[in-house]
Scaffold this motif. Sequence first.
Motif, short mmCIF file in Angstrom:
data_model
loop_
_atom_site.label_atom_id
_atom_site.label_comp_id
_atom_site.label_asym_id
_atom_site.label_seq_id
_atom_site.Cartn_x
_atom_site.Cartn_y
_atom_site.Cartn_z
N ILE A 1 0.85 -1.20 0.00
CA ILE A 1 0.00 0.00 0.00
C ILE A 1 0.88 1.25 0.00
CG2 ILE A 1 -1.69 1.34 1.33
CD1 ILE A 1 -2.82 -1.30 2.34
N VAL B 1 1.97 5.09 0.62
CA VAL B 1 1.65 6.12 1.62
C VAL B 1 2.51 7.35 1.35
CG1 VAL B 1 1.65 6.74 4.06
CG2 VAL B 1 1.05 4.41 3.38
N THR C 1 7.93 1.57 6.99
CA THR C 1 7.78 0.88 5.71
C THR C 1 8.60 -0.41 5.60
OG1 THR C 1 9.51 2.31 4.76
CG2 THR C 1 7.21 2.97 4.41
N ILE D 1 -5.45 2.34 8.81
CA ILE D 1 -5.84 3.30 7.78
C ILE D 1 -7.30 3.67 7.99
CG2 ILE D 1 -6.03 3.75 5.30
CD1 ILE D 1 -4.08 1.36 4.90
N THR E 1 -2.72 7.37 2.40
CA THR E 1 -2.65 6.58 1.18
C THR E 1 -3.64 7.13 0.16
OG1 THR E 1 -2.91 4.39 0.18
CG2 THR E 1 -4.32 4.88 2.05
N PHE F 1 3.70 -1.14 3.71
CA PHE F 1 3.56 0.20 3.17
C PHE F 1 4.83 0.58 2.42
CE2 PHE F 1 1.00 0.19 7.13
CZ PHE F 1 -0.25 0.45 6.58
N PHE G 1 1.16 10.99 -5.03
CA PHE G 1 -0.14 10.87 -4.36
C PHE G 1 -1.23 11.51 -5.21
CE2 PHE G 1 -3.59 12.47 -1.83
CZ PHE G 1 -3.88 11.44 -0.94
#
Length: 248
Positions: free
Chosen positions: A113, A115, A144, A195, A210, A233, A241
């Motif tokens: 995922i 971030v 991470t 999250i 995220t 992550f 983003f």
Amino acid sequence: MKTNFENMNWRLALLGDHALIFSLEEKMSEEIIEKIMALKKSIEAFHFDFIKELIPSYHTLSLVYDINLFYENEIAVIHHESIAEFGNALIMAFNSAATNNTIKNATEKIIRIPVCYDQRFGIDLENIISKNKISIEEIIKIHTEETYLVYCLGFLPGFAYMGKVNESIQIARHASPRKEVQAGSVGIAGMQTGIYPMNSPGGWQIIGRTPLKIFDKDPAILGKLSAGNRIQFYPISFSEFEKLNEYK
């Protein structure tokens, strides 16, 4: 709840006339949630029509059943088993068949995922920097490099409680929750990370966001995460983003 059976460290209790609760030692443990998920898969393999839902959590598995369908099943009609005896038989079948490999394989493959840890999103990064004497770069690296196990869903639809967070970036939740936390916000509360699947009040310390929608009210989509998933992550820039943002 009264414990009806104890079997190889498993405890079994009735929850009214519609659910059984299988439980192990009450603590947050990867070994325990792996056993919970393995028991869930073991029960699913029987395809009993009277089982409506299996709900895993940190140290429990709730089996929700239709009592009328149960007493129409040959388990009750021919073998004259009560629901508690049926639950104990499930544990015995699991214990006799389970191996270290089947238990380990019950948890899922890794889901990655993205971030963004930009401070425009990581509005509580300064709290961790101040309390833990650590830099933003170190927080991102530590957050991470871990692989997190989803222990359960709760609080909000699709909110996954994941752990365990490295001690060096652990921080207690806010004493008073914010009135609103943005959907997609990634937070830390003690040894857990999670999250926010939608805008909501919340007290976790927010370290990033995220761009991916973790939950959608569309019945065909719903939650992307479930208990037993493993999550990792990875960092992205603010511009990345913006390109990936599913909340536009």
